[in-house]
Design an enzyme around this catalytic site. Structure first.
Site, PDB file in Angstrom:
ATOM      1  N   LYS A 140       0.828  -1.204   0.000  1.00  0.00           N
ATOM      2  CA  LYS A 140       0.000   0.000   0.000  1.00  0.00           C
ATOM      3  C   LYS A 140       0.869   1.263   0.000  1.00  0.00           C
ATOM      4  O   LYS A 140       0.357   2.374  -0.123  1.00  0.00           O
ATOM      5  CB  LYS A 140      -0.941  -0.019   1.204  1.00  0.00           C
ATOM      6  CG  LYS A 140      -2.050   1.015   1.119  1.00  0.00           C
ATOM      7  CD  LYS A 140      -2.937   0.961   2.339  1.00  0.00           C
ATOM      8  CE  LYS A 140      -3.840   2.175   2.351  1.00  0.00           C
ATOM      9  NZ  LYS A 140      -3.082   3.429   2.530  1.00  0.00           N
ATOM     10  N   TYR A 172       3.347   4.239   6.737  1.00  0.00           N
ATOM     11  CA  TYR A 172       4.554   3.619   6.183  1.00  0.00           C
ATOM     12  C   TYR A 172       5.634   4.670   5.932  1.00  0.00           C
ATOM     13  O   TYR A 172       6.811   4.472   6.244  1.00  0.00           O
ATOM     14  CB  TYR A 172       4.246   2.923   4.854  1.00  0.00           C
ATOM     15  CG  TYR A 172       3.287   1.759   4.914  1.00  0.00           C
ATOM     16  CD1 TYR A 172       2.876   1.203   6.115  1.00  0.00           C
ATOM     17  CD2 TYR A 172       2.801   1.198   3.737  1.00  0.00           C
ATOM     18  CE1 TYR A 172       2.004   0.122   6.142  1.00  0.00           C
ATOM     19  CE2 TYR A 172       1.941   0.121   3.752  1.00  0.00           C
ATOM     20  CZ  TYR A 172       1.530  -0.413   4.951  1.00  0.00           C
ATOM     21  OH  TYR A 172       0.676  -1.481   4.966  1.00  0.00           O
TER      22      TYR A 172
END
Length: 385
Positions: A140, A172
Site C-alpha cells: 500500500k 509507512y
C-alpha cells in the site's frame, strides 16, 4: 552468583553471535521469524508484544535462546522499564503497527511514529552492537485507497523506486522517515513491502487466512455455499500479490544478514512471485476446506461477508466446542469488513520482484500453495477443524 554458575553460563554466551528483537512476535510474520531464528545456530531472540505470552505462544518457549517481553510500546514509561533488557541486540525486526485509528489518517501516523520512537529511544543508546533494523510495511506504499478511482486505468506493476502517493497520510512513510532520521546512516536498515499476507495468527487485524478459514468452516457446518463475494474485476483479474509469511520472514533475515547489501538502506517488495486470480484458485481452496461450490453460487457481487456472518458468533462457538478447538472469539480470527474490502478493492496493488531476484533472493511460492500450507498449519494449531 557462584563461580560454578558463572562458568556454566559462559559457553552459551560465547555461542551467541546475533541477537534479534522482534517487535510484533505474535503476528503473522513475527511468529515465523522467531521460529526461523531460534532454529539457527548462534542466535538469541527477544520477542516483544503487548499480549502476555500465556495467551499466545508463537514458538516453543522452552528454548533457552527465546525470551518473551510483554510491553505496550505506546506507553513510554513502560517501554523504558521493559526494554533495557535489549542491550545486547544486534538486529531489530519491526513487524508490528498500531491499528487503533483508521488507515490513511493523521492519527494513525502519529500513533505509529510514537510507538516506534518510544522503542528507539531505549534501543539506540543502549544497544551498542546494533547492526540492522528491518522494517515491514506493505504494498500500500504505492497506492491510496481514497477516491476517486479510474475504473479504466491500466494495471501497474510497482517497483521499489515508484514514488510515494501525494498527498497522503500513510504511516509507512512516517516510519521510513523516522528510521532515516534516527539511524543517521550509521546503522543499516531495510524496508519490506508485502502484499496480501498469508499466515496464521489470532492476533492480526487484517487476517486473510483466519477470515477465509472461519468462513469456510461455517459454510461446511451449515451446509451453505462457499461464495466469493466481490466485484467481477477482483474475481477474474489479477489484482493483488500474495505474500507467504515464510517468504517475508526469510527476506527479512536475508536482508539483515547479507554482507553483499552494502547500502545502508534498502527497500524491497516482499511478494510470492507468480500471479493468480481468485477465480483460478477458489474451487481448490473450497475442496481443501471441505465445502462445495457450484457455478451458480461461486461468485456474487451482492454477497457481503460482514452481513452474512454478522450473526454467526454462536455458530462458531458451537463448532469450537464440538471440534475441540482452541477457544477463540470469531472476531479474533476473522475480519469480515477486511474480506469485503479485499474482494472489492478499487485499485490493483501489484509489484515486481526484479530487485530481490537480481540480488539473489530466490524464495518464491505459488499463492494457492501458500493458502493450502497455512490451512494445514491452522488445523495443526487447532484454530480450525
Amino acid at each position: 552468583m557462584s563461580m560454578a554458575a558463572e562458568e556454566t553460563k559462559k559457553p552459551e554466551a560465547a555461542a551467541i553471535d546475533n541477537v534479534a528483537a522482534i517487535f510484533g512476535v505474535t503476528g503473522l510474520v513475527g511468529k515465523v521469524l522467531a521460529r526461523k531464528l531460534i532454529s539457527k545456530p548462534k542466535w538469541k531472540v527477544y520477542g516483544i508484544a503487548r499480549a502476555p505470552d500465556h495467551q499466545i505462544i508463537p514458538i516453543n518457549q522452552s528454548s533457552s535462546n527465546f525470551h518473551f517481553i510483554q510491553c505496550d510500546l505506546l506507553n513510554p514509561l513502560e517501554t523504558q522499564k521493559r526494554l533495557p533488557l535489549l542491550q545486547d541486540v544486534t538486529h531489530v525486526f519491526w513487524v508490528t503497527w498500531a491499528s487503533q485509528y483508521q488507515l490513511d489518517s493523521i492519527e494513525c501516523c502519529d500513533q505509529n511514529r510514537a510507538m516506534m520512537s518510544n522503542a528507539l529511544d531505549v534501543i539506540i543508546p543502549g544497544a551498542m552492537a546494533l547492526r540492522h533494523v528491518s522494517l515491514q510495511t506493505g504494498m500500500k506504499h504505492y497506492v491510496s485507497l481514497q477516491g476517486p478511482f479510474d475504473e479504466n486505468e491500466e494495471a501497474r506493476y510497482y517497483n521499489e523506486e515508484s514514488p510515494r502517493v501525494n498527498p497522503s497520510y500513510n504511516f509507512y512513510y512516517v516510519l521510513e522517515d523516522l528510521l532515516k532520521e534516527r539511524l543517521h546512516g550509521k546503522i543499516g536498515w531495510s524496508v519490506h513491502r508485502p502484499g496480501l499476507l498469508i499466515g496464521s495468527s489470532s492476533r492480526t487485524l487484517y487476517n486473510f487466512m483466519g477470515s477465509l478459514c472461519v468462513y469456510g468452516t461455517i459454510c461446511k457446518h451449515l451446509n451453505i455455499p462457499f461464495v466469493f463475494g466481490g466485484t467481477k474485476k477482483c474475481w477474474e483479474e489479477t489484482c493483488i500479490d500474495g505474500s507467504d509469511a515464510r517468504l517475508v520472514a526469510d527476506q527479512h533475515i536475508w536482508a539483515a544478514t547479507n554482507v553483499d547489501l552494502e547500502d545502508h538502506s534498502n527497500s524491497f517488495n516482499a511478494i510470492n512471485g507468480p500471479t493468480f486470480t481468485w477465480k483460478e484458485i477458489w474451487n481448490s481452496v473450497a475442496e481443501k476446506l471441505g465445502v462445495q461450490v457450484s457455478e451458480e453460487h461461486t461468485f456474487s457481487e451482492d454477497f457481503w461477508y460482514s452481513k452474512a456472518m454478522a450473526d454467526k458468533q454462536q455458530v462458531w462457538e458451537q463448532i469450537v466446542a464440538e471440534k475441540g478447538l482452541v477457544e477463540s472469539e470469531m472476531d479474533s480470527l476473522a475480519n469480515w469488513d477486511f474480506l469485503d474490502v479485499l474482494f472489492r478493492c478499487p485499485v490493483k496493488i501489484l509489484g515486481t520482484r526484479e530487485k530481490v531476484d537480481g540480488l539473489g533472493f530466490t524464495v518464491r511460492y505459488k499463492t494457492l500453495d501458500s493458502i493450502m500450507y497455512w490451512i494445514d498449519c491452522m488445523r495443526d494449531e487447532k484454530l480450525i477443524p
